[in-house]
Design an enzyme around this catalytic site. Structure first.
Site, short mmCIF file in Angstrom:
data_model
loop_
_atom_site.label_atom_id
_atom_site.label_comp_id
_atom_site.label_asym_id
_atom_site.label_seq_id
_atom_site.Cartn_x
_atom_site.Cartn_y
_atom_site.Cartn_z
CG ASP A 86 -1.72 1.27 1.36
OD1 ASP A 86 -2.55 1.55 0.48
OD2 ASP A 86 -1.49 1.99 2.34
CD GLU A 88 -3.45 -2.00 -0.73
OE1 GLU A 88 -3.73 -0.81 -0.91
OE2 GLU A 88 -3.72 -2.61 0.34
#
Length: 221
Positions: free
Chosen positions: A42, A113
């Site tokens: 992320d 992610e």
């Protein structure tokens, strides 16, 4: 080689295959899950996209850059990307997780992610940046047409100024193969009898198309 088909889809072969295996482990797997990789991915993804937008649009202010990044880095887009790469079929779940969970948007987004985080650990930042920008290439190119306020934002602000309810967007049809879907979305605004229709390769673009038509209908563009 484990997950060879997925590696081909990703365009990246892991030196440490255990990292890819960990990235595909849902949090229901407990301590062996992909949550830590998700955290790393992320942060890496946000920086890579932010830097790319910064250099692409040197005249755009911070607020607009933040909006463009939010349009690119969000659960819906990540889930779409994970679907294009067919990540869901490789996910691993603990015994308590419901069968079929691999298609849930939030789970797909988290796994995307995590894979980015795994590539960062395996190949370094430069390799990660190359692959992320490759995966997001078409979406980044789309930002050229929405570097200023996009139709959805303009329509929302117009309705708020007039103290009217926000527009309602509804997916009315999807067609095409999984890798080339076409979405049809309607836009309904209070006080306007007719709905407008937008079409695009994903919901976001179809919604923008519908919002643009609605703005034209009420005489704003």
């Amino acid at each position: 080689m484990p997950h060879q088909a997925l590696s081909e889809k990703l365009g990246y072969t892991f030196t440490n295959q255990e990292l890819l295996d960990r990235a595909l482990r849902h949090r229901s797997m407990g301590k062996l899950s992909n949550e830590r990789l998700e955290f790393l991915g992320d942060a890496s993804l946000n920086f890579i996209i932010a830097a790319e937008l910064f250099y692409r649009y040197p005249e755009i202010k911070e607020g607009e850059l933040s909006r463009l990044r939010a349009n690119l880095v969000n659960g819906e887009v990540l889930a779409e990307l994970a679907g294009e790469l067919m990540i869901g079929k490789y996910l691993q779940f603990g015994s308590g997780e419901l069968r079929g969970s691999g298609g849930r948007q939030s789970i797909l987004a988290d796994a995307m992610e995590a894979i980015i985080g795994a590539i960062y650990l395996d190949g370094g930042f430069s390799v990660t940046q190359t692959h992320v920008l490759n995966w997001f290439a078409s979406r980044l190119n789309e930002t050229a047409g929405v570097a200023q306020k996009d139709p959805k934002t303009c329509l929302q602000e117009l309705l708020q100024m007039r103290k009217l309810p926000l527009p309602i967007y509804t997916v009315t049809d999807t067609s095409g193969a999984a890798h080339s879907r076409i979405f049809t979305v309607s836009c309904k605004v209070s006080g306007v009898d007719e709905v407008t229709i937008g079409i695009g390769p994903n919901k976001r673009i179809a919604e923008r198309d519908a919002a643009k038509s609605m703005l034209a209908k009420i005489g704003q563009v």
